[in-house]
Scaffold this active site. Structure first.
Site, mmCIF file in Angstrom:
data_model
loop_
_atom_site.group_PDB
_atom_site.id
_atom_site.type_symbol
_atom_site.label_atom_id
_atom_site.label_comp_id
_atom_site.label_asym_id
_atom_site.label_seq_id
_atom_site.Cartn_x
_atom_site.Cartn_y
_atom_site.Cartn_z
ATOM 1 N N TYR A 199 1.307 -0.986 0.237
ATOM 2 C CA TYR A 199 -0.015 -0.550 -0.130
ATOM 3 C C TYR A 199 1.205 1.404 -0.023
ATOM 4 C CZ TYR A 199 1.344 0.153 5.109
ATOM 5 O OH TYR A 199 1.702 0.928 6.169
ATOM 6 N N CYS A 200 0.713 3.213 -0.806
ATOM 7 C CA CYS A 200 0.864 3.912 -0.811
ATOM 8 C C CYS A 200 -0.181 4.710 -0.903
ATOM 9 C CB CYS A 200 1.946 3.825 -1.660
ATOM 10 S SG CYS A 200 1.068 3.454 -3.227
ATOM 11 N N THR A 201 -0.237 5.899 -0.814
ATOM 12 C CA THR A 201 -1.244 6.912 -0.734
ATOM 13 C C THR A 201 -2.332 7.226 -1.542
ATOM 14 O OG1 THR A 201 1.488 8.026 0.297
ATOM 15 C CG2 THR A 201 -1.143 9.186 -0.478
ATOM 16 N N ILE A 228 -4.048 4.521 -0.066
ATOM 17 C CA ILE A 228 -4.476 4.884 1.259
ATOM 18 C C ILE A 228 -5.124 5.805 1.423
ATOM 19 C CG2 ILE A 228 -4.281 5.763 3.506
ATOM 20 C CD1 ILE A 228 -1.497 4.977 3.064
#
Ligand SMILES: [Zn+2]
Ligand SMILES: [Zn+2]
Length: 325
Positions: A199-201, A228
């Site tokens: 996961y990332c922004t 996210i």
């Protein structure tokens, strides 16, 4: 507004032309990145948009600000290019004033993992990446597989200091360039046969990261659609996410739902003095220490404590405070 007055009265006519910020990316083969750069630059100039666009032979990544109407025109024009047809745009509050200028550049990579030769894209996007999950599918996976599921943070380690998925593994990464070294270090081999949710922004980093992981023997890799941001919009502080989200603009962090006042909010960020904070600041020893560190208001207000905690920086802070005092 609370006074029964139309908001345009209070804002004046200026307030009526609302600005917007657009965030977008698309992985698709771009045969002539230089021609793409010229088209994008001309289009943005024509519409008065500012911000930053990166283009490579693998795709495009942009953050632009401008008037609402101009942003809408941009989106329409952008999608006329066949490879960009179904690009998703994230809209947020802001405008052209949020960016000092327009910058449109061609690079080897639109996200700098240091792996331009490894990344492959076709008209469907990145080839060999992780399986995309919607936020509710992330929760379903955890409901079905329990503690077997590993969340793997695809951001710089510092971003995870104020927020991350519950029990996430946070690799020792200062910039995305460090990921390949980390993945090949052997430290994470134990999760190669486990379901791993990267996961990332906003999702762009995991498009690449998940492919790099699969190429290195991680067998069951997932990524979250919209990152996210989309997960937080759906579940706020009442899902598997804990804390705040680091963002790369002058806000520095954002909260979901009711934020820190939400009964479900988990405070992860702390100042070196122990007080809770989500605010990153520069160390007072700025010439020699580039680190952004979590600092509470009190520690930041006093030059003697406006440092990252390292001994040499504490000494510099003491000197600065002595001169100031
Ligand atoms: Zn403090
Ligand atoms: Zn420092």
């Amino acid at each position: 507004m609370g006074f029964g007055v139309p908001c345009c009265w209070l804002l004046g006519w200026e307030g009526m032309s609302l600005g917007k910020i657009l965030l977008f990316y698309k992985f698709t083969p771009i045969a002539d990145p230089q021609a793409m750069r010229l088209w994008q630059r001309d289009l943005c100039e024509l519409l008065g948009l500012t911000g930053r666009i990166l283009i490579s032979e693998h795709g495009i990544n942009g953050t632009l600000g401008g008037d609402m109407e101009d942003c809408k025109r941009y989106v329409r024009k952008f999608r006329e290019y066949p490879g960009f047809k179904d690009t998703e745009f994230k809209w947020s509050a802001g405008g052209a004033d949020d960016f000092p200028k327009l910058s449109v550049k061609v690079r080897d990579e639109i996200v700098a993992f240091g792996a331009p030769q490894e990344l492959r894209v076709d008209e469907h996007g990145v080839v060999g990446g992780g399986v995309h999950l919607k936020p509710e599918e992330v929760n379903q996976l955890v409901a079905d597989r329990g503690d077997d599921v590993v969340f793997f943070d695809g951001r710089n380690a510092m971003e995870a200091q104020i927020g991350k998925f519950k029990n996430a593994v946070v690799p020792d990464v200062r910039t995305t360039h460090d990921f390949i070294r980390e993945l090949e270090s052997g430290k994470y081999d134990w999760m190669k046969d486990r379901p791993v949710v990267s996961y990332c922004t906003g999702g762009i980093r995991c498009e690449i990261l998940s492919a790099l992981m699969k190429n290195r023997g991680f067998t069951e890799v997932y990524q979250i659609d919209g990152g996210i941001v989309r997960y937080g919009e759906k579940y706020g502080n009442h899902g598997l996410w804990e804390g705040s989200l680091y963002v790369f603009d002058k806000r520095m962090h954002m909260e979901f739902g009711l934020g820190t006042k939400d009964p479900g909010f988990v405070q992860l960020g702390h100042c070196k003095c122990g007080k809770p904070t989500n605010k990153f600041e520069h160390c007072v020893n700025e010439d020699n220490c580039r680190d952004l560190v979590l600092m509470c208001e009190d520690c930041y207000a006093n030059p003697a404590t406006r440092h990252c905690g390292r001994e040499e920086c504490a000494e510099v802070a003491a000197q600065v405070a002595a001169v100031a005092g």
